[in-house]
Every structure is written in C-alpha cells, then in structure tokens.
Design a protein around this motif. Structure first.
Motif, PDB file in Angstrom:
ATOM      1  N   ALA A 109      -0.484 -12.693   5.754  1.00 14.03           N
ATOM      2  CA  ALA A 109      -0.556 -11.700   6.820  1.00 14.03           C
ATOM      3  C   ALA A 109       0.414 -10.550   6.582  1.00 14.03           C
ATOM      4  O   ALA A 109       0.635  -9.739   7.474  1.00 14.03           O
ATOM      5  N   GLU A 209      -1.580  -3.281  13.535  1.00 15.82           N
ATOM      6  CA  GLU A 209      -0.940  -3.718  12.301  1.00 15.82           C
ATOM      7  C   GLU A 209       0.169  -2.734  11.954  1.00 15.82           C
ATOM      8  O   GLU A 209       0.018  -1.530  12.134  1.00 15.82           O
ATOM      9  N   SER A 230       0.365  -7.903   9.580  1.00 12.41           N
ATOM     10  CA  SER A 230      -0.352  -8.192  10.817  1.00 12.41           C
ATOM     11  C   SER A 230       0.604  -8.714  11.877  1.00 12.41           C
ATOM     12  O   SER A 230       1.562  -9.420  11.575  1.00 12.41           O
ATOM     13  N   ASP A 236      -4.787 -12.769   7.660  1.00 10.76           N
ATOM     14  CA  ASP A 236      -5.286 -11.426   7.980  1.00 10.76           C
ATOM     15  C   ASP A 236      -6.708 -11.175   7.526  1.00 10.76           C
ATOM     16  O   ASP A 236      -7.223 -10.061   7.658  1.00 10.76           O
TER      17      ASP A 236
END
Length: 257
Positions: A109, A209, A230, A236
């Motif tokens: 992420a 984000e 993220s 993600d």
C-alpha cells in the motif's frame, strides 16, 4: 361451433423473482456507491456495497434455478431469467476484477521509485491538515524488496534539465493529473532538493491517497522520485504503482511539448 381452449405453461416464479431481485440489486448498489462517496472514506463504509452484492448473488442463484425448472418442467420465462443472469454478470464484473487484482498483485500500500531512501512526507501544518494528521509510516526493507519484484519498471526519473526545470515539470504533471497540491518546497537549501506533497482521490469511491515528490540536483541534470501511499487497508490493488506510472508518462509528454 366449438371453442378450443389453449393452456399455456406457467411462468417460472424463479425467473420472475430473479429479474426483480437483479434490478433491486442494481438500485441498492448504485445507492450504496453514492453513500460511500458522500461519507468519510473507511473500510467499514464499504459494508453497504458488500450488502448490495448479497442481493446480486441471490438474483444470480434464482436465475440459475429458473433455468433448471424451465428445462425440466417446461415453464416459460427464459427471457426473464436470461436478462437477470446477464445483469448479475455485469454487476459482478467489477467485483471479479477486484478479486483478480487481490490474487495477482502483492499486498502493498506504499510504493516508491527509491526503495533505499524513499521520499519523506512533509510534516508542515498545511500537509498534516490535508492528511488529517496522518503521516504514512515507514515501510520495512523486506516489503520494499517485494515491490521491486512486483513492479520492476517503477524507477527514478532522471532528467538532463537542472533541478529548477525538473521541479517545474513535476508541478505541471501534478496539475495535469488533477492531484491536489498541499505543500511545496522549491529546490535549494542545505540538501538542494525540492518537494511537492499532494493528495490524489479515486474517481469512483473518492478514496484519498498521499503523494510526495522529491526533486534532487545531479551533476548531469536532476532526479525525480515519487512515493504514493494509500490511507486505507494494506492492499492497494496496484493503484499506487499505476499512479506513479501515470506521473512518469506525464513527465515524458511534457518534455515532448
């Protein structure tokens, strides 16, 4: 004169209810997506969307039951069952795509073009306010190496232009991509590096984000590194890598103009 009676086969109730339930599921799904867009983004906020897909699966099951009964008992309603089945498959396509990404993309992420020294996010008041006080945490070296295996094309952007010109290009690219700039520091100072912090929002669910871009001078030009993280979840679905690739492509387009 005798009147002849014509008896028609009954319509499958499963076919009727599969069509009704499929359209009801479509309405619930659209309303749930609207609700997610209007509320503060959260994993828990996706519960209405998951609930809508329960109705989609029920409608799909009824359509399949209808096909079986029509085949065995000769009931009418093939068109209704086929329409319900098609609608359910259309509604399930996005969920299937998400499942495909979960299975084929690593659980990351936070993606950076520099895995050894990722750009740090700004801690200025403006940046913290835009990120609701959140500072993306550091990523363990092992996770960064996993990124290298999954996204080998994610690499620093090296330009022949000086840092000031590269910074201007990065700023234009951010604007062209529709990201919200929350903090800026031009190249110079002790490190000579410049920085752009921004927030990107998804088109459908509007999840935010966090992005930071670092522009460093080099003897033969400059180097741009970008990091995208993220805010929600640990996977993600490849979104951060796609965002970094879009930024690199935009830099290339600006250079060609």
């Amino acid at each position: 004169m005798h009147r002849r009676l014509v008896f028609e086969d009954p319509v499958s109730r499963a076919a009727v209810w599969s069509r009704r339930l499929a359209w009801f599921a479509l309405v619930v799904l659209l309303l749930s997506l609207l609700l997610v867009r209007l509320r503060e983004p959260s994993i828990e906020g996706l519960a209405p969307v998951a609930g809508a897909y329960v109705f989609v699966l029920l409608a799909l099951g009824l359509a399949l039951v209808a096909f079986v009964r029509i085949w065995r008992e000769g009931h009418r309603g093939v068109g209704m069952a086929a329409g319900a089945l098609l609608l359910c498959l259309v509604l399930l396509a996005p969920a299937g795509y998400v499942g495909f990404l979960l299975a084929t993309r690593p659980a990351l992420a936070d993606i950076s073009t520099d895995i050894d020294d990722p750009p740090a996010f700004s801690r200025s008041m403006a940046a913290l306010t835009a990120r609701a006080g959140r500072i993306p945490p550091d990523v363990a070296p092992a996770r960064r190496r996993l990124q290298r295996q999954a996204y080998p094309k994610i690499a620093p952007i090296v330009l022949e232009e000086p840092a000031e010109a590269a910074f201007a290009l990065a700023r234009k690219a951010v604007t062209a991509l529709g990201w919200q700039v929350v903090d800026v520091a031009r190249p110079g100072g002790r490190s000579g590096a410049g920085r752009i912090d921004a927030v990107a929002r998804g088109r459908l669910l509007r999840f935010s984000e966090d992005i930071t871009i670092r522009v460093k001078p080099r003897v033969d030009g400059s180097r741009i590194d970008i990091r995208s993280a993220s805010r929600l979840g640990s996977h993600d679905l490849g979104a951060n890598a796609r965002r970094i690739a879009a930024f690199a492509e935009e830099i290339d387009l600006l250079q060609e103009r």
